[in-house]
Design a protein around this motif. Structure first.
Motif, PDB file in Angstrom:
ATOM      1  N   LYS A   1     100.719 -42.548  89.907  1.00  0.00           N
ATOM      2  CA  LYS A   1      99.345 -42.067  90.049  1.00  0.00           C
ATOM      3  C   LYS A   1      99.201 -40.782  89.250  1.00  0.00           C
ATOM      4  CE  LYS A   1      95.698 -41.321  93.418  1.00  0.00           C
ATOM      5  NZ  LYS A   1      95.295 -41.287  94.814  1.00  0.00           N
ATOM      6  N   GLY A   2      98.256 -40.742  88.335  1.00  0.00           N
ATOM      7  CA  GLY A   2      98.064 -39.548  87.498  1.00  0.00           C
ATOM      8  C   GLY A   2      97.181 -39.871  86.318  1.00  0.00           C
ATOM      9  N   SER A   3      97.285 -39.017  85.283  1.00  0.00           N
ATOM     10  CA  SER A   3      96.420 -39.257  84.114  1.00  0.00           C
ATOM     11  C   SER A   3      97.024 -40.354  83.243  1.00  0.00           C
ATOM     12  CB  SER A   3      96.252 -37.970  83.315  1.00  0.00           C
ATOM     13  OG  SER A   3      97.404 -37.735  82.548  1.00  0.00           O
ATOM     14  N   LEU A   4      96.127 -41.029  82.512  1.00  0.00           N
ATOM     15  CA  LEU A   4      96.556 -42.119  81.625  1.00  0.00           C
ATOM     16  C   LEU A   4      97.553 -41.601  80.594  1.00  0.00           C
ATOM     17  CD1 LEU A   4      96.066 -45.091  80.764  1.00  0.00           C
ATOM     18  CD2 LEU A   4      94.222 -44.283  79.318  1.00  0.00           C
ATOM     19  N   ASN A   5      97.291 -40.393  80.118  1.00  0.00           N
ATOM     20  CA  ASN A   5      98.163 -39.780  79.121  1.00  0.00           C
ATOM     21  C   ASN A   5      99.574 -39.568  79.669  1.00  0.00           C
ATOM     22  OD1 ASN A   5      98.269 -38.899  76.502  1.00  0.00           O
ATOM     23  ND2 ASN A   5      98.011 -36.742  77.086  1.00  0.00           N
ATOM     24  N   ASP A   6      99.670 -39.055  80.906  1.00  0.00           N
ATOM     25  CA  ASP A   6     100.984 -38.821  81.525  1.00  0.00           C
ATOM     26  C   ASP A   6     101.729 -40.138  81.727  1.00  0.00           C
ATOM     27  OD1 ASP A   6     100.674 -36.155  81.567  1.00  0.00           O
ATOM     28  OD2 ASP A   6     100.027 -36.020  83.664  1.00  0.00           O
ATOM     29  N   TRP A   7     100.967 -41.151  82.164  1.00  0.00           N
ATOM     30  CA  TRP A   7     101.604 -42.457  82.386  1.00  0.00           C
ATOM     31  C   TRP A   7     102.204 -42.983  81.086  1.00  0.00           C
ATOM     32  CZ3 TRP A   7      99.824 -47.390  80.517  1.00  0.00           C
ATOM     33  CH2 TRP A   7     100.606 -48.454  80.958  1.00  0.00           C
ATOM     34  N   PHE A   8     101.422 -42.841  79.994  1.00  0.00           N
ATOM     35  CA  PHE A   8     101.887 -43.345  78.699  1.00  0.00           C
ATOM     36  C   PHE A   8     103.120 -42.563  78.229  1.00  0.00           C
ATOM     37  CE2 PHE A   8     101.867 -43.525  74.061  1.00  0.00           C
ATOM     38  CZ  PHE A   8     101.885 -44.900  73.882  1.00  0.00           C
ATOM     39  N   LEU A   9     103.066 -41.235  78.399  1.00  0.00           N
ATOM     40  CA  LEU A   9     104.167 -40.409  77.903  1.00  0.00           C
ATOM     41  C   LEU A   9     105.442 -40.594  78.730  1.00  0.00           C
ATOM     42  CD1 LEU A   9     102.300 -37.073  77.052  1.00  0.00           C
ATOM     43  CD2 LEU A   9     103.209 -38.761  75.447  1.00  0.00           C
ATOM     44  N   ASN A  10     105.274 -40.883  80.037  1.00  0.00           N
ATOM     45  CA  ASN A  10     106.446 -40.958  80.916  1.00  0.00           C
ATOM     46  C   ASN A  10     106.912 -42.381  81.191  1.00  0.00           C
ATOM     47  OD1 ASN A  10     106.596 -38.142  81.280  1.00  0.00           O
ATOM     48  ND2 ASN A  10     104.844 -38.260  82.675  1.00  0.00           N
ATOM     49  N   ARG A  11     106.358 -43.356  80.465  1.00  0.00           N
ATOM     50  CA  ARG A  11     106.780 -44.730  80.744  1.00  0.00           C
ATOM     51  C   ARG A  11     108.260 -44.893  80.366  1.00  0.00           C
ATOM     52  NH1 ARG A  11     105.041 -44.358  75.795  1.00  0.00           N
ATOM     53  NH2 ARG A  11     105.572 -45.866  74.182  1.00  0.00           N
ATOM     54  N   PRO A  12     109.008 -45.717  81.126  1.00  0.00           N
ATOM     55  CA  PRO A  12     110.423 -45.916  80.808  1.00  0.00           C
ATOM     56  C   PRO A  12     110.568 -46.580  79.436  1.00  0.00           C
ATOM     57  CG  PRO A  12     109.848 -46.997  82.886  1.00  0.00           C
ATOM     58  CD  PRO A  12     108.588 -46.508  82.295  1.00  0.00           C
ATOM     59  N   GLN A  13     111.506 -46.087  78.657  1.00  0.00           N
ATOM     60  CA  GLN A  13     111.705 -46.647  77.324  1.00  0.00           C
ATOM     61  C   GLN A  13     113.143 -47.130  77.149  1.00  0.00           C
ATOM     62  OE1 GLN A  13     110.033 -43.441  74.763  1.00  0.00           O
ATOM     63  NE2 GLN A  13     108.436 -44.924  74.425  1.00  0.00           N
ATOM     64  N   ASP A  14     113.362 -47.923  76.113  1.00  0.00           N
ATOM     65  CA  ASP A  14     114.701 -48.450  75.851  1.00  0.00           C
ATOM     66  C   ASP A  14     115.020 -48.307  74.365  1.00  0.00           C
ATOM     67  OD1 ASP A  14     113.304 -50.525  74.562  1.00  0.00           O
ATOM     68  OD2 ASP A  14     113.052 -51.549  76.478  1.00  0.00           O
ATOM     69  N   MET A  15     116.127 -48.937  73.933  1.00  0.00           N
ATOM     70  CA  MET A  15     116.561 -48.772  72.544  1.00  0.00           C
ATOM     71  C   MET A  15     115.526 -49.312  71.540  1.00  0.00           C
ATOM     72  SD  MET A  15     119.236 -51.843  71.877  1.00  0.00           S
ATOM     73  CE  MET A  15     118.717 -51.907  70.184  1.00  0.00           C
ATOM     74  N   ALA A  16     114.778 -50.360  71.938  1.00  0.00           N
ATOM     75  CA  ALA A  16     113.767 -50.921  71.037  1.00  0.00           C
ATOM     76  C   ALA A  16     112.660 -49.881  70.809  1.00  0.00           C
ATOM     77  CB  ALA A  16     113.179 -52.193  71.632  1.00  0.00           C
ATOM     78  N   ASP A  17     112.196 -49.262  71.896  1.00  0.00           N
ATOM     79  CA  ASP A  17     111.169 -48.211  71.760  1.00  0.00           C
ATOM     80  C   ASP A  17     111.707 -47.041  70.948  1.00  0.00           C
ATOM     81  OD1 ASP A  17     109.218 -49.488  73.484  1.00  0.00           O
ATOM     82  OD2 ASP A  17     110.587 -49.018  75.113  1.00  0.00           O
ATOM     83  N   PHE A  18     112.977 -46.694  71.214  1.00  0.00           N
ATOM     84  CA  PHE A  18     113.597 -45.554  70.513  1.00  0.00           C
ATOM     85  C   PHE A  18     113.547 -45.777  69.005  1.00  0.00           C
ATOM     86  CE2 PHE A  18     116.995 -43.140  68.640  1.00  0.00           C
ATOM     87  CZ  PHE A  18     116.977 -41.937  69.326  1.00  0.00           C
ATOM     88  N   MET A  19     113.890 -46.996  68.585  1.00  0.00           N
ATOM     89  CA  MET A  19     113.953 -47.313  67.153  1.00  0.00           C
ATOM     90  C   MET A  19     112.551 -47.352  66.541  1.00  0.00           C
ATOM     91  SD  MET A  19     116.611 -47.454  65.549  1.00  0.00           S
ATOM     92  CE  MET A  19     117.456 -47.959  64.091  1.00  0.00           C
TER      93      MET A  19
END
Lengths: 87, 93, 558
Positions: free
Chosen positions: C141-159
């Motif tokens: 629960k929070g701002s859309l921006n925070d949700w996007f920035l804090n979403r769990p990421q993996d090696m595919a996102d990293f690359m």
């Protein structure tokens, strides 16, 4: 089906490029024929690729396949053993 | 011994024109293009944005290749001033 | 412009100087951006498979595909809708796992808040469910921006993120990659101009004559055959890099008095149902089931419901893989009756030329418009762009370390050469360590990106130090090829040990994406090991430029 067509396009392009490479010293009608064959091979791959991929995408894929075919011919050709010229 | 003539005159000033001058001019052309292009609202804004890489490349190569650096600065300045003026006119009224 | 055109169409006494000037521009553009271009091009070739092949490989939960029970999804949406309250029902987003970037079923409820400053902010409540059991795993629960920035990421996102902004973020990372696209585009143009005998160079490859010719011919063959691809990648890359940080703000400043949100709304209008006030029960489950039956070959990314509870409610289904060049196509249906109202591409809501080209930018850059085979073609061509950069660098160094050009000492050029080897080979090693990190790191999902970065950049730095330390670059290249090969071959083995997905099983039990990634790494690894055995351990004898030949022959201009 898309895989079969891409492989077909790759083989058709490679065949044309090999023909071009081996006959490029020729002049006149043969040279014209090779150029025409090259254009036909490219257009055929466009038409075939348009079947699974639609017209808006086919030319881009055909150009990509053409580039890869060129690399395969030139770099792959260098790996093939060449007959030694004697005498 | 006399130094051989260089291919690029005034290399430092030319580098500045190529890096900074071209980027500023291309950006002003992109922004200012929307004020006079004879298209609908979307295309008027979108076409200069889409053409930005081409605009930059042409200006960059011209700035690097032209013999007279004065002419380079003159072309960049005229393009920048004209487009800045068009933007000002558009915003002011 | 006169100078440019005279030099493009030569035929006067200035021709030789003009060609030489273009050659100098081409070589300096290449040498200044060479290593960076290799980094961006190599990670680009990797990123082509970021969504969804590497994403699926990196997340055990979605391996083997996800079968959606849309009826159960509808039950969850209705249950959450009754819990979150009326003001969060403006926009409901159902993010479907397994087909693109989502690894869990996520149901988001959004409301728009007007801040004291007058600005608008979007607040969200997002429920994340297990993709297979649908059990609730967490709630945000929070701002859309925070949700996007804090979403769990993996090696595919990293690359993918590393390719887009080198992890330098917005704006500097995007500016850097955008400028790199511009310089590559200028390099392609100057490359075409200086190669006047372009047709002859299509077949000119002499690998056994000398190292210089090997680099020069490889550079030309890679460049000429892949010319249109390199040009396309450069143009679209420059656009995608600079559009958000430079072009949109500039256009918004003029056309919308600096209001960027308004500009985005003009190009991408929001869906606004004509609310009637007549209540009606939305049926997202039935509509998604029907849509899937009617469109079995497209990927369903998400479904957005606007006007929940009203008879005019609209459900917009976002898809990938339709018949257009555009990456994504949206279908607007009535959320109550399921009747199709309209369909359009991302920028296709307006009848404009710009929309067609804007839609083409992303798919032409990432090659995600025609399934996995087009991705393979794009990835191989992308590796070609990376090799184009590195061979260009090596030509520049060769001409100076063993030839008549350059003002630095031979040792200085050797140091540049070793740094280039370390940077380029190091990136390959670092990218392979990401697979190990993904399998072995047992950290909180939110901290994974940080630890992926630690392993990635540490291994890259180690290889750079190693390459700088070893004086004989031939030996270090040989060793690093072997290391890359062993690392790549080891990934399927470790994957089998950690997850139980043995390659021989995944080939036949429906986990084709996992099998494809493992098999590709295995083949690439074996190739690297083979190449390591074949590469020379020291510079071949009599392999330097003829110093007496100080002028640059036209056909050797690279």
């Amino acid at each position: 089906m898309s895989a079969v067509i891409i492989i077909f396009a790759l083989v058709a392009n490679i065949a044309t490029i090999v023909l071009w490479r081996t006959q490029r010293s020729k002049q006149g009608a043969i040279r014209l024929l090779i150029v025409a064959l090259g254009v036909i091979a490219f257009l055929t791959s466009c038409v075939l690729l348009a079947i699974p991929y639609a017209w808006t995408r086919a030319p881009f894929i055909a150009l990509g396949v053409l580039g890869l075919s060129g690399w395969l011919c030139v770099f792959g050709g260098a790996l093939l053993p060449t007959p030694k010229v004697t005498g | 011994m006399a130094r051989p003539p260089t291919l690029f005159s005034a290399p430092k000033a030319r580098l500045l024109a190529c890096i900074l001058g071209v980027l500023v001019t291309a950006t002003l052309i992109t922004a200012g293009g929307a004020t006079y292009l004879p298209f609908n609202e979307i295309d008027r804004i979108g076409v200069p944005i889409l053409l930005f890489p081409l605009t930059w490349s042409l200006l960059f190569l011209y700035s690097a290749m032209a013999n007279s650096l004065w002419r380079v600065w003159a072309v960049l300045s005229v393009l920048s001033v004209v487009h800045a003026g068009l933007i000002y006119q558009h915003l002011a009224g | 412009m006169r100078a440019l055109f005279i030099s493009i169409w030569p035929g006067n006494v200035m021709q030789r100087d003009t060609t030489k000037k273009y050659y100098i521009i081409h070589s300096w553009l290449g040498v200044v951006t060479g290593i960076l271009l290799f980094i961006v091009a190599y990670t680009g070739a990797f990123s082509v498979f970021g969504h969804n092949e590497l994403k699926v490989w990196a997340n055990e939960g979605v391996r083997g595909g996800v079968t959606h029970d849309y009826g159960a999804v509808e039950d969850l949406v209705k249950q959450h809708a009754s819990d979150v309250g009326e003001d969060y029902l403006d926009h409901i987003r159902i993010m479907l796992p397994g087909e693109s970037s989502f690894t869990r079923l996520q149901i988001g409820f959004e409301k728009e808040v007007v801040l004291e400053s007058g600005r608008h902010e979007h607040h969200v409540i997002v429920f994340s469910h297990n993709p297979k059991t649908l059990a609730l795993e967490d709630t945000f629960k929070g701002s859309l921006n925070d949700w996007f920035l804090n979403r769990p990421q993996d090696m595919a996102d990293f690359m993918v993120t590393f390719h887009a902004d080198l992890h330098l973020g917005n704006p500097w990372g995007l500016v850097l990659t955008g400028l790199l696209g511009l310089t590559l585009f200028a390099s392609v143009i100057t490359g075409v101009i200086i190669h006047r005998k372009i047709l002859r160079e299509l077949f000119s490859f002499r690998p056994l004559r000398s190292l210089r010719l090997l680099f020069t011919d490889t550079h030309k063959v890679l460049g000429v055959w892949g010319l249109l691809f390199h040009g396309t990648i450069a143009f679209t890359g420059a656009f995608l890099g600079l559009v958000l940080v430079l072009l949109v703000p500039a256009a918004a400043f003029v056309s919308f008095s600096g209001d960027q949100e308004k500009l985005v709304e003009t190009f991408l209008p929001e869906i606004e149902p004509a609310i009637t006030g007549v209540p009606a029960e939305p049926r997202p489950g039935d509509i998604l089931t029907q849509f899937r039956e009617n469109n079995p070959h497209v990927m369903l990314i998400d479904a957005n419901i606007h006007g929940w509870g009203d008879e005019s409610a609209i459900m917009a289904i976002t898809t990938l893989g339709g018949d257009t060049l555009a990456a994504s196509e949206t279908f607007e249906l009535s959320a109550v009756t399921g009747e199709l109202q309209k369909s359009y591409s991302t920028f296709g809501k307006h009848d404009s030329v710009t929309g067609v080209f804007l839609d083409a930018m992303y798919p032409l850059h990432f090659g995600n418009f025609g399934g996995v085979f087009v991705k393979v073609i794009w990835s191989l061509l992308g590796v070609g762009t990376a090799l184009l950069a590195v061979t260009g660098m090596m030509i520049w160094i060769e001409r100076r370390a063993y030839g008549p050009e350059g003002n630095l000492s031979k040792a200085a050029y050797h140091r540049i050469s070793r740094f280039t080897v370390g940077s380029c080979m190091g990136l390959v090693v670092a990218s392979l360590t990401l697979f190990y990190s993904q399998l072995l790191l047992r950290v909180d999902a939110a901290a994974l990106t940080y630890w992926l970065g630690v392993v990635f950049f540490s291994s890259w730095a180690l290889v750079i130090f190693y390459a700088l330390f070893i004086k004989n670059s031939y030996q270090s290249i040989k060793t690093l090829f072997l290391l890359c090969g062993l690392l790549a071959v080891g990934v399927p083995v470790l994957n089998a040990v950690i997850t139980g997905d043995i390659l021989s099983l995944t080939l036949f039990n429906g986990k084709t994406i996992t099998a494809g990634v493992d098999a590709t790494l295995l083949v690439c690894g074996l190739f690297c090991i083979w190449a390591s055995r074949k590469l020379p351990a020291k510079r071949p004898d009599n392999d330097s430029l003829n110093v007496s030949n100080r002028s640059i022959p036209a056909e050797d201009v690279a």
